[in-house]
Design a protein around this motif. Structure first.
Motif, short mmCIF file in Angstrom:
data_model
loop_
_atom_site.label_atom_id
_atom_site.label_comp_id
_atom_site.label_asym_id
_atom_site.label_seq_id
_atom_site.Cartn_x
_atom_site.Cartn_y
_atom_site.Cartn_z
N ILE A 194 0.84 -1.20 0.00
CA ILE A 194 0.00 0.00 0.00
C ILE A 194 0.87 1.25 0.00
N PHE A 195 1.91 1.26 0.85
CA PHE A 195 2.80 2.42 0.92
C PHE A 195 3.51 2.64 -0.40
N SER A 196 3.99 1.56 -1.02
CA SER A 196 4.69 1.67 -2.29
C SER A 196 3.78 2.24 -3.37
N THR A 197 2.53 1.78 -3.39
CA THR A 197 1.57 2.26 -4.40
C THR A 197 1.27 3.73 -4.19
N MET A 198 1.03 4.13 -2.94
CA MET A 198 0.72 5.52 -2.66
C MET A 198 1.92 6.43 -2.94
N ALA A 199 3.12 5.94 -2.63
CA ALA A 199 4.31 6.74 -2.88
C ALA A 199 4.52 6.97 -4.37
N ARG A 200 4.29 5.93 -5.18
CA ARG A 200 4.44 6.09 -6.64
C ARG A 200 3.41 7.06 -7.19
N ALA A 201 2.17 6.94 -6.70
CA ALA A 201 1.11 7.84 -7.18
C ALA A 201 1.42 9.29 -6.81
N TYR A 202 1.90 9.49 -5.59
CA TYR A 202 2.22 10.84 -5.14
C TYR A 202 3.41 11.41 -5.92
N LYS A 203 4.40 10.58 -6.18
CA LYS A 203 5.58 11.02 -6.93
C LYS A 203 5.20 11.36 -8.37
N ALA A 204 4.35 10.51 -8.96
CA ALA A 204 3.91 10.78 -10.34
C ALA A 204 3.11 12.07 -10.41
N ASN A 205 2.29 12.32 -9.40
CA ASN A 205 1.49 13.55 -9.38
C ASN A 205 2.38 14.78 -9.28
N LEU A 206 3.44 14.69 -8.45
CA LEU A 206 4.37 15.81 -8.34
C LEU A 206 5.11 16.05 -9.64
N ALA A 207 5.48 14.94 -10.31
CA ALA A 207 6.19 15.07 -11.58
C ALA A 207 5.30 15.73 -12.63
N ASN A 208 4.03 15.33 -12.67
CA ASN A 208 3.10 15.94 -13.63
C ASN A 208 2.91 17.43 -13.33
N ALA A 209 2.82 17.77 -12.02
CA ALA A 209 2.64 19.17 -11.65
C ALA A 209 3.86 20.00 -12.06
N ASN A 210 5.07 19.46 -11.87
CA ASN A 210 6.28 20.17 -12.27
C ASN A 210 6.35 20.33 -13.77
N HIS A 211 5.91 19.27 -14.49
CA HIS A 211 5.93 19.33 -15.97
C HIS A 211 4.98 20.41 -16.48
N ARG A 212 3.81 20.52 -15.81
CA ARG A 212 2.85 21.54 -16.23
C ARG A 212 3.40 22.93 -15.96
N ASN A 213 4.08 23.11 -14.83
CA ASN A 213 4.65 24.42 -14.51
C ASN A 213 5.73 24.81 -15.50
N ILE A 214 6.56 23.81 -15.89
CA ILE A 214 7.61 24.09 -16.86
C ILE A 214 7.01 24.46 -18.21
#
Length: 469
Positions: free
Chosen positions: A436-456
């Motif tokens: 569960i922790f691994s799944t949530m960590a990947r989802a959270y990391k992917a969301n941060l990456a998408n947010a950074n990509h949108r800002n760039i």
């Protein structure tokens, strides 16, 4: 040889003193200067110091007693080295007695310095004192008062132990009643006293009462070091054995330290109540948060990730600690960190139930609020209904404020699927906390990456627009 002016002054002064003193012995021989009961003569005596410098050799006795004279010892009279008697008693002379100046008075056999205000000195240890006796110095202030020193010794011998006992009593009182006043090294960091709580809440005033029921009163308090605390005071009467269990449980809870746990600072036990003291947090919980502003997906992911981190910490470090997982018991800090606020020492073999409760919590974080409210049977009916939905129907029940997009659709579907797996008890293959922790960590990391990509991307677009302009 004496100067004629000095002889003249001497003669006038001697005759005047002789006449004013009304001394029948004061004839031509002038053997005695007696000014007793003649205070008006004192200024005269003090003003003509040369008289003593040329003191007539016929003067054998000087009596200046009972004249209310003040000032230092009249050393001028000691120029009359031939005198046999000197009485300066019952005056207000002060300062030191010039002991060394008496060495030239070899004929002096009577001395009375009693009832004056001389400075205290060890006359009894000197040869000067041996020439006379203690009657010459009664209440003169010069002799050491043995009774006073005896009294001081008694006060010291008795008072010091009493002072030590009082200090010990005060220290014991502080240790048991107000240990927060003691130095930090001497404080009991987790055990509070009723006196500390009373001081922290201004005497349990109504303005600090933030909630109450028949059993518990909740106060906001400020400790002596400025820490804001929440005091849950239980007014129920429980057996002594339950009190011991309560204390042991509090000792365990005080050892828990995690950023997603409300910190337990200590406990208080008295005859009238028992209390748990925790850090003060704002009263907004996840349920209020979801029904209010409609938080976006990234913030919901952050809350889910924080809850899983705390669950993993408790599972690995404190498996005996049980906790509630629902939207009403999880609070939010100022920086949007979730805080598990209700926990206790309970059953260690409840891992499946904890994962089940987290699955329900995940679905409540994603689905519309009214989806759960439709089921009067509580969580059980809600879970049974969720199992009957196909993916398309399930997607329709997602909270529209999540704003599912092409970017986060995979994350939402992944978290939703994980939640359904957690509540599925038809088989014995529930996901572990690590999964569960691994799944949530990947989802959270992917969301941060998408947010950074949108800002760039936005930054590049603005830059191109600026260049074209």
């Amino acid at each position: 040889m004496m100067d004629l002016d000095e002889i003249f002054k001497f003669t006038i002064v001697a005759s005047h003193l002789c006449n004013e003193s009304e001394n029948p012995n004061c004839v031509e021989s002038f053997p005695k200067v007696d000014l007793r009961n003649r205070p008006n003569i004192a200024p005269l005596y003090l003003s003509f110091s040369f008289f003593w410098k040329y003191c007539p050799l016929t003067i054998m006795s000087i009596d200046l007693s009972n004249n209310s004279m003040k000032g230092d010892f009249p050393v001028d009279v000691l120029h009359c080295t031939q005198i046999q008697s000197l009485d300066l008693s019952i005056n207000a002379f002060s300062g030191d007695i010039p002991i060394q100046s008496f060495s030239s008075l070899t004929n002096l056999t009577f001395l009375n310095l009693s009832y004056n205000c001389f400075s205290e000195s060890k006359l009894s240890d000197s040869n000067f004192f041996k020439r006379f006796n203690s009657s010459s110095f009664l209440h003169s202030g010069a002799l050491l008062d043995h009774r006073r020193y005896t009294l001081k010794a008694i006060v010291l011998l008795v008072g010091f132990p009493v002072l030590v006992i009082l200090m010990v009593i005060c220290l014991v009182w502080l240790c048991f009643q107000r240990p927060d006043i003691l130095p930090r090294k001497l404080q009991r960091s987790t055990r509070f006293t009723p006196a500390i709580l009373k001081a922290a809440t201004a005497g349990f005033s109504d303005k600090n009462l933030v909630g109450m029921s028949d059993v518990v009163h909740i106060y906001k308090g400020i400790l002596r070091d400025g820490t804001e605390v929440k005091i849950e005071m239980y007014l129920d009467h429980i057996p002594r054995e339950s009190y011991r269990n309560f204390v042991e449980e509090c000792k365990v809870l005080c050892k828990l330290h995690h950023k997603n746990l409300v910190r337990v600072l200590g406990w208080c036990r008295s005859r009238r109540f028992r209390a748990i003291i925790t850090e003060w947090t704002k009263e907004e919980n996840v349920e209020m948060w979801l029904s209010g502003s409609g938080p976006p997906w990234n913030q919901r992911l952050k809350v889910l990730k924080g809850v899983v981190e705390c669950m993993r910490y408790l599972h690995e470090e404190w498996p005996e600690v049980d906790y509630e997982l629902n939207t009403s018991s999880i609070l939010l800090s100022d920086n949007m960190e979730p805080l598990i606020s209700r926990f206790e020492v309970g059953d260690q073999n409840n891992r499946r139930r904890k994962i089940y409760r987290f699955g329900v919590f995940m679905l409540e974080m994603i689905l519309r609020r009214e989806v759960k409210e439709e089921f009067s049977g509580g969580d059980a009916g809600f879970v049974r209904h969720m199992r009957t939905l196909n993916p398309a129907e399930l997607q329709q029940k997602i909270d529209e404020r999540v704003k599912v997009t092409e970017t986060n659709f995979h994350q939402v579907r992944q978290v939703l699927s994980l939640g359904l797996t957690c509540i599925d008890q038809s088989n014995h293959e529930q996901p572990s906390l690590a999964v569960i922790f691994s799944t949530m960590a990947r989802a959270y990391k992917a969301n941060l990456a998408n947010a950074n990509h949108r800002n760039i991307s936005r930054g590049e677009i603005k830059g191109h627009m600026h260049v074209q302009t």
